[in-house]
Write a protein that holds these residues in place. Structure first.
Motif, short mmCIF file in Angstrom:
data_model
loop_
_atom_site.label_atom_id
_atom_site.label_comp_id
_atom_site.label_asym_id
_atom_site.label_seq_id
_atom_site.Cartn_x
_atom_site.Cartn_y
_atom_site.Cartn_z
N GLU A 52 -52.87 8.15 -29.44
CA GLU A 52 -51.49 7.68 -29.35
C GLU A 52 -50.86 8.10 -28.01
N ILE A 53 -51.54 7.72 -26.94
CA ILE A 53 -51.08 8.08 -25.60
C ILE A 53 -49.82 7.30 -25.24
N ARG A 54 -48.82 8.02 -24.74
CA ARG A 54 -47.55 7.40 -24.34
C ARG A 54 -47.50 7.12 -22.85
N GLU A 55 -48.21 7.94 -22.06
CA GLU A 55 -48.17 7.76 -20.60
C GLU A 55 -49.54 8.01 -19.99
N LEU A 56 -49.91 7.12 -19.08
CA LEU A 56 -51.12 7.30 -18.27
C LEU A 56 -50.68 7.55 -16.84
N ILE A 57 -51.13 8.64 -16.27
CA ILE A 57 -50.86 8.91 -14.85
C ILE A 57 -52.15 8.60 -14.10
N ILE A 58 -52.15 7.54 -13.30
CA ILE A 58 -53.37 7.15 -12.59
C ILE A 58 -53.42 7.90 -11.26
N ALA A 59 -54.27 8.91 -11.20
CA ALA A 59 -54.33 9.77 -10.01
C ALA A 59 -55.61 9.51 -9.20
N THR A 60 -55.95 8.22 -9.06
CA THR A 60 -57.09 7.90 -8.19
C THR A 60 -56.66 8.11 -6.74
N ASN A 61 -57.63 8.24 -5.85
CA ASN A 61 -57.30 8.49 -4.45
C ASN A 61 -56.60 7.28 -3.82
N PRO A 62 -55.74 7.51 -2.84
CA PRO A 62 -55.03 6.40 -2.19
C PRO A 62 -55.95 5.63 -1.24
N SER A 63 -56.88 4.90 -1.80
CA SER A 63 -57.82 4.08 -1.01
C SER A 63 -57.82 2.68 -1.61
N ILE A 64 -58.48 1.74 -0.94
CA ILE A 64 -58.56 0.38 -1.48
C ILE A 64 -59.22 0.41 -2.86
N GLU A 65 -60.31 1.18 -2.97
CA GLU A 65 -61.03 1.27 -4.25
C GLU A 65 -60.16 1.94 -5.32
N GLY A 66 -59.45 3.00 -4.91
CA GLY A 66 -58.60 3.71 -5.86
C GLY A 66 -57.45 2.83 -6.35
N ASP A 67 -56.84 2.07 -5.41
CA ASP A 67 -55.75 1.18 -5.79
C ASP A 67 -56.25 0.04 -6.66
N THR A 68 -57.45 -0.49 -6.32
CA THR A 68 -58.03 -1.57 -7.13
C THR A 68 -58.27 -1.08 -8.56
N THR A 69 -58.78 0.12 -8.68
CA THR A 69 -59.05 0.69 -10.00
C THR A 69 -57.77 0.89 -10.79
N SER A 70 -56.73 1.37 -10.13
CA SER A 70 -55.46 1.58 -10.83
C SER A 70 -54.88 0.25 -11.31
N LEU A 71 -55.02 -0.81 -10.50
CA LEU A 71 -54.53 -2.13 -10.91
C LEU A 71 -55.34 -2.66 -12.09
N TYR A 72 -56.64 -2.39 -12.06
CA TYR A 72 -57.50 -2.83 -13.17
C TYR A 72 -57.07 -2.14 -14.47
N ILE A 73 -56.78 -0.85 -14.38
CA ILE A 73 -56.34 -0.11 -15.58
C ILE A 73 -55.00 -0.64 -16.06
N LEU A 74 -54.12 -0.95 -15.10
CA LEU A 74 -52.81 -1.51 -15.45
C LEU A 74 -52.98 -2.79 -16.27
N LYS A 75 -53.92 -3.66 -15.82
CA LYS A 75 -54.16 -4.92 -16.54
C LYS A 75 -54.82 -4.66 -17.89
N MET A 76 -55.65 -3.62 -17.96
CA MET A 76 -56.31 -3.30 -19.22
C MET A 76 -55.32 -3.06 -20.35
N PHE A 77 -54.17 -2.50 -19.97
CA PHE A 77 -53.20 -2.11 -20.99
C PHE A 77 -51.96 -3.01 -21.02
N GLU A 78 -52.11 -4.20 -20.43
CA GLU A 78 -51.01 -5.17 -20.49
C GLU A 78 -50.71 -5.51 -21.94
N GLY A 79 -49.46 -5.55 -22.27
CA GLY A 79 -49.07 -5.90 -23.64
C GLY A 79 -49.07 -4.72 -24.59
N ILE A 80 -49.49 -3.55 -24.10
CA ILE A 80 -49.49 -2.34 -24.93
C ILE A 80 -48.31 -1.46 -24.51
#
Length: 199
Positions: free
Chosen positions: A136-164
């Protein structure tokens, strides 16, 4: 450099396999081993062997652990409902040093990198999805590194939880404490301005 001592050269070559260790440092470490007494060398060797044999991954978060569940996951005093998502177990040690975060972690074991053949299936994303639901997680803090790969991963996770119904955040990015604008790169300044806060 060839020491004309095959075993010593082999030890130097072994140390050079470690990240950030070049020829000079590897040589210095090899000579430090030679300066140890027999008991110290034996203890050093046994520790290396034990580290490899006994340290595995936490069944819950994927961090390093000597047990099925790591110390942080088993700590009942940690804040429930908040997960900080990191790339590697070593990132946890850096964040824990700050003493500011009291939630738990989830280790991805990398970031999305199509050029390197790393897709969602290579990361610990299914475990993240499962934990968000079960814990029952209320908040996800995405602490990937500030790189293209890190930002891409954070966006992917954001889309994973769309609608939740879950809050997804990233640590603020900005100018390091104690530094001056003169020595800060333009990318950092740009992100600092984007993430500006009222005073």
């Amino acid at each position: 450099m060839n020491f004309e001592l095959p075993l010593l050269q082999k030890l130097v070559d072994q140390f050079k396999k470690l990240p950030g260790v070049g020829e000079k440092t590897a040589r210095r470490l090899a000579f430090a081993i030679l300066d140890m007494n027999d008991a110290e060398v034996k203890d050093f060797a046994e520790t290396l062997q034990q580290v490899k044999e006994k340290i595995g991954f936490c069944n819950r978060c994927g961090s390093l652990s000597e047990e099925d569940i790591c110390r942080i996951c088993g700590d009942r005093s940690r804040v429930e409902g908040v997960l900080c998502v990191v790339e590697r177990p070593s990132d946890i040690y850096i964040l824990e040093r700050s003493g500011q975060y009291r939630g738990r972690y989830h280790v991805l074991h990398g970031v999305l990198s199509p050029l390197d053949g790393i897709g969602p299936g290579e990361l610990n994303l299914s475990g993240l999805k499962k934990r968000v639901k079960e814990e029952e997680i209320r908040e996800l803090i995405i602490a990937t590194n500030p790189s293209i790969e890190g930002d891409t991963t954070s966006l992917y996770i954001l889309k994973m939880f769309e609608g939740i119904d879950i809050r997804i955040t990233r640590p603020a990015r900005g100018i390091p404490l104690g530094s001056t604008l003169e020595f800060v790169d333009k990318g950092t300044i740009s992100r600092a301005l984007e993430g500006r806060e009222p005073i």
